[in-house]
Design a protein around this motif. Structure first.
Motif, mmCIF file in Angstrom:
data_model
loop_
_atom_site.group_PDB
_atom_site.id
_atom_site.type_symbol
_atom_site.label_atom_id
_atom_site.label_comp_id
_atom_site.label_asym_id
_atom_site.label_seq_id
_atom_site.Cartn_x
_atom_site.Cartn_y
_atom_site.Cartn_z
ATOM 1 N N ASP A 148 0.833 -1.249 0.095
ATOM 2 C CA ASP A 148 -0.030 0.040 -0.188
ATOM 3 C C ASP A 148 0.922 1.228 -0.054
ATOM 4 O OD1 ASP A 148 1.031 -0.198 2.482
ATOM 5 O OD2 ASP A 148 -0.933 -0.294 3.581
ATOM 6 N N ARG A 149 2.199 1.074 -0.274
ATOM 7 C CA ARG A 149 3.014 2.284 -0.447
ATOM 8 C C ARG A 149 3.411 2.724 -1.810
ATOM 9 N NH1 ARG A 149 7.166 1.821 4.834
ATOM 10 N NH2 ARG A 149 7.090 -0.188 4.208
ATOM 11 N N LEU A 150 3.684 3.768 -2.043
ATOM 12 C CA LEU A 150 4.300 4.169 -3.259
ATOM 13 C C LEU A 150 5.419 4.722 -3.342
ATOM 14 C CD1 LEU A 150 3.176 5.113 -6.410
ATOM 15 C CD2 LEU A 150 2.477 7.260 -5.428
ATOM 16 N N ILE A 151 6.465 4.413 -4.206
ATOM 17 C CA ILE A 151 7.699 5.092 -4.185
ATOM 18 C C ILE A 151 7.976 5.905 -5.428
ATOM 19 C CG2 ILE A 151 10.120 4.679 -4.325
ATOM 20 C CD1 ILE A 151 9.123 1.911 -2.838
ATOM 21 N N VAL A 152 8.147 7.085 -5.433
ATOM 22 C CA VAL A 152 8.336 7.938 -6.520
ATOM 23 C C VAL A 152 9.815 8.489 -6.769
ATOM 24 C CG1 VAL A 152 7.230 10.030 -7.384
ATOM 25 C CG2 VAL A 152 5.851 8.917 -5.923
ATOM 26 N N GLY A 153 10.128 8.200 -7.875
ATOM 27 C CA GLY A 153 11.404 8.854 -8.171
ATOM 28 C C GLY A 153 11.081 10.303 -9.168
ATOM 29 N N THR A 154 11.977 11.340 -8.661
ATOM 30 C CA THR A 154 11.857 12.417 -9.497
ATOM 31 C C THR A 154 13.266 12.798 -10.265
ATOM 32 O OG1 THR A 154 12.154 14.129 -7.844
ATOM 33 C CG2 THR A 154 9.887 13.084 -8.021
ATOM 34 N N ALA A 155 12.870 13.946 -10.906
ATOM 35 C CA ALA A 155 14.242 14.540 -11.474
ATOM 36 C C ALA A 155 15.116 15.169 -9.961
ATOM 37 C CB ALA A 155 14.006 15.907 -12.211
ATOM 38 N N SER A 156 16.205 15.529 -10.198
ATOM 39 C CA SER A 156 17.050 16.189 -9.019
ATOM 40 C C SER A 156 17.361 14.978 -8.322
ATOM 41 C CB SER A 156 16.545 17.121 -8.396
ATOM 42 O OG SER A 156 16.119 18.347 -9.524
ATOM 43 N N ARG A 157 17.176 13.644 -8.386
ATOM 44 C CA ARG A 157 17.528 12.584 -7.766
ATOM 45 C C ARG A 157 16.819 12.235 -6.236
ATOM 46 N NH1 ARG A 157 21.952 13.678 -5.921
ATOM 47 N NH2 ARG A 157 22.513 11.655 -5.039
ATOM 48 N N LYS A 158 15.496 12.856 -6.398
ATOM 49 C CA LYS A 158 14.915 12.699 -5.083
ATOM 50 C C LYS A 158 13.908 11.255 -5.553
ATOM 51 C CE LYS A 158 14.595 17.511 -4.134
ATOM 52 N NZ LYS A 158 15.470 18.325 -5.154
ATOM 53 N N ILE A 159 13.703 11.008 -3.967
ATOM 54 C CA ILE A 159 12.937 9.721 -3.763
ATOM 55 C C ILE A 159 11.696 9.818 -2.770
ATOM 56 C CG2 ILE A 159 12.942 7.064 -3.315
ATOM 57 C CD1 ILE A 159 14.594 7.833 -5.802
ATOM 58 N N LEU A 160 10.653 9.591 -3.143
ATOM 59 C CA LEU A 160 9.779 9.815 -1.955
ATOM 60 C C LEU A 160 8.931 8.421 -1.586
ATOM 61 C CD1 LEU A 160 9.572 12.672 -3.970
ATOM 62 C CD2 LEU A 160 8.354 13.534 -2.006
ATOM 63 N N VAL A 161 8.441 8.382 -0.441
ATOM 64 C CA VAL A 161 7.718 7.145 -0.056
ATOM 65 C C VAL A 161 6.196 7.610 0.452
ATOM 66 C CG1 VAL A 161 7.782 4.964 1.256
ATOM 67 C CG2 VAL A 161 9.793 5.847 0.291
ATOM 68 N N TRP A 162 5.378 7.435 -0.115
ATOM 69 C CA TRP A 162 3.990 7.742 0.247
ATOM 70 C C TRP A 162 3.233 6.660 0.776
ATOM 71 C CZ3 TRP A 162 2.035 12.925 -0.358
ATOM 72 C CH2 TRP A 162 2.975 13.844 -1.057
ATOM 73 N N ASP A 163 2.296 6.869 1.495
ATOM 74 C CA ASP A 163 1.276 5.891 2.019
ATOM 75 C C ASP A 163 -0.016 6.076 1.197
ATOM 76 O OD1 ASP A 163 -0.615 4.117 3.101
ATOM 77 O OD2 ASP A 163 -0.196 4.759 5.210
ATOM 78 N N LEU A 164 -0.227 5.152 0.273
ATOM 79 C CA LEU A 164 -1.601 5.153 -0.495
ATOM 80 C C LEU A 164 -2.968 5.394 0.258
ATOM 81 C CD1 LEU A 164 -0.394 3.196 -3.451
ATOM 82 C CD2 LEU A 164 -1.016 5.433 -3.744
ATOM 83 N N ARG A 165 -2.910 4.790 1.429
ATOM 84 C CA ARG A 165 -4.172 5.145 2.106
ATOM 85 C C ARG A 165 -4.236 6.335 3.161
ATOM 86 N NH1 ARG A 165 -6.078 -0.257 2.416
ATOM 87 N NH2 ARG A 165 -4.446 -1.917 2.292
ATOM 88 N N ASN A 166 -3.048 6.954 3.213
ATOM 89 C CA ASN A 166 -3.118 8.286 3.721
ATOM 90 C C ASN A 166 -2.280 9.310 2.930
ATOM 91 O OD1 ASN A 166 -3.003 10.695 5.376
ATOM 92 N ND2 ASN A 166 -2.038 9.636 7.217
ATOM 93 N N MET A 167 -2.564 9.988 1.946
ATOM 94 C CA MET A 167 -1.582 10.681 1.192
ATOM 95 C C MET A 167 -1.521 12.179 1.854
ATOM 96 S SD MET A 167 -0.520 8.983 -1.518
ATOM 97 C CE MET A 167 -0.034 9.968 -2.723
ATOM 98 N N GLY A 168 -1.758 12.361 3.089
ATOM 99 C CA GLY A 168 -1.864 13.719 3.566
ATOM 100 C C GLY A 168 -0.440 14.276 3.753
ATOM 101 N N TYR A 169 0.495 13.125 3.682
ATOM 102 C CA TYR A 169 1.835 13.674 3.967
ATOM 103 C C TYR A 169 2.919 12.661 3.417
ATOM 104 C CZ TYR A 169 2.097 10.328 7.644
ATOM 105 O OH TYR A 169 2.112 9.122 8.363
ATOM 106 N N VAL A 170 4.104 13.118 3.432
ATOM 107 C CA VAL A 170 4.965 11.972 2.878
ATOM 108 C C VAL A 170 5.541 11.539 3.930
ATOM 109 C CG1 VAL A 170 7.029 11.940 1.530
ATOM 110 C CG2 VAL A 170 5.747 13.717 0.894
ATOM 111 N N GLN A 171 5.603 10.219 3.537
ATOM 112 C CA GLN A 171 6.164 9.165 4.833
ATOM 113 C C GLN A 171 7.598 9.189 4.825
ATOM 114 O OE1 GLN A 171 5.474 4.969 4.528
ATOM 115 N NE2 GLN A 171 3.646 5.043 5.724
ATOM 116 N N GLN A 172 8.507 9.213 3.733
ATOM 117 C CA GLN A 172 9.966 9.498 3.702
ATOM 118 C C GLN A 172 10.196 10.300 2.347
ATOM 119 O OE1 GLN A 172 12.191 5.777 3.998
ATOM 120 N NE2 GLN A 172 10.371 4.644 4.872
#
Length: 324
Positions: A148-172
């Motif tokens: 139930d988590r989402l890992i997003v890789g963006t430009a500028s080498r950033k990685i974000l870990v989101w909880d798809l059940r609670n997208m109110g804030y970034v987990q990591q």
């Protein structure tokens, strides 16, 4: 010469192949999106194209929602749903810039898109309709669903870990451990971590648990590099796909090679023969019996003569994919 355990799909796309994706619980149906603006559905057992629909511009990614519905997006900024049984398409919604990634999360029953407009959007497939838009720090280059988590890789080498059940804030919020641009992220089937590749012939094995003892296990390694007349050519690692039962993974690079790795034991299990051109996408079937391999020039050297774009279907064995 293709090997006997491998064959090329008939009626392949007429331009670059952006993604190959197997359906849920099947090693028979494969979805292929292309720069020719099409999304094609293949029955790989019969080696025929079963269905095809188009966008107005090149398609950058696609996925199955269930056995009869697929989603796709690309340079036309539009997310489309296709009903395979009735051969009808629906425009579900859009982004403000090209859609780079389209994934389905079965645990939360949501379709996820990532765009160069610096957002991730969620879509409820029941309606289908938009279920939220979430801003990211930069253009989205790759995403991976991990339970139930989402890992997003963006430009500028950033990685974000989101909880798809609670997208109110970034987990990591993380930074890639690789020095160069992120190309692909995929999750371990056991959901403990992910593998990330860069444009500079490297792969990192990362763990989600932030505790120091778990983080000690992370590492990175060089791959998809070829020595030519004394100098080393370094290639982008464009594609990663996991074997669902063995937790091993395949990588594909612009060197035209596919490697299979055992990430836990830090070993390469095998390397297949060299394909005609860059490997742009890879996908293991759900049961791990088949690997779909897109051999498709990615314009790394500009607009030059290049081999035709093709999808190869390779039957794989435990000897190639199972930890030794």
């Amino acid at each position: 010469m293709p090997e006997p355990n491998e064959y090329k799909l008939n009626q392949g796309p007429d331009d670059g192949i952006s993604a190959v994706k197997f359906g849920p619980n099947t090693s028979q149906f494969l979805l292929v999106s292309s720069w020719d603006s099409s999304v094609r559905l293949y029955d790989i057992n019969a080696n025929i194209m079963r269905n095809k629909y188009t966008h107005s511009d090149p398609v950058l990614d696609c996925c199955f929602h269930d056995q009869t519905h697929t989603y796709s997006g690309g340079l036309d900024h539009t997310l489309k749903m296709f009903d395979i049984n009735s051969s009808t398409e629906t425009t579900v919604g859009s982004h403000d810039a090209p859609i780079r990634c389209v994934e389905f999360c079965p645990e939360v029953n949501v379709v996820v898109t990532g765009s160069w407009d610096q957002t991730v959007k969620l879509w409820d497939p029941r309606t289908p309709c938009n279920a939220g838009s979430f801003s990211q720090p930069d253009k989205v280059y790759t995403l991976a669903v991990c339970g139930d988590r989402l890992i997003v890789g963006t430009a500028s080498r950033k990685i974000l870990v989101w909880d798809l059940r609670n997208m109110g804030y970034v987990q990591q919020r993380r930074e890639s451990s690789l020095k160069y641009q992120t190309r692909c992220i995929r999750c371990f089937p056991n959901k403990q971590g992910y593998v990330l590749s860069s444009i500079e012939g490297r792969v990192a094995v990362e763990y989600l648990d932030p505790s120091p003892e778990v983080q000690k296990k992370k590492y990175a390694f060089k791959c998809h590099r070829l020595k030519v007349e004394g100098s080393e050519n370094i290639y982008p690692v464009n594609a990663i796909s996991f074997h669902n039962t063995h937790n091993t993974f395949a990588t594909g690079g612009s060197d035209g090679f596919v490697n299979i790795w055992d990430g836990f034991n830090k070993k390469r299990l095998c390397q297949f023969h060299r394909y005609p051109t860059s490997i742009s996408s890879l996908c293991f079937s759900h049961d791990g019996s088949v690997l779909a391999i897109a051999s498709s020039y990615m314009y790394e050297q500009g607009d030059i003569e290049h081999p035709e774009d093709a999808v190869y279907i390779r039957k794989v064995t435990d000897q190639e994919t199972k930890p030794k």
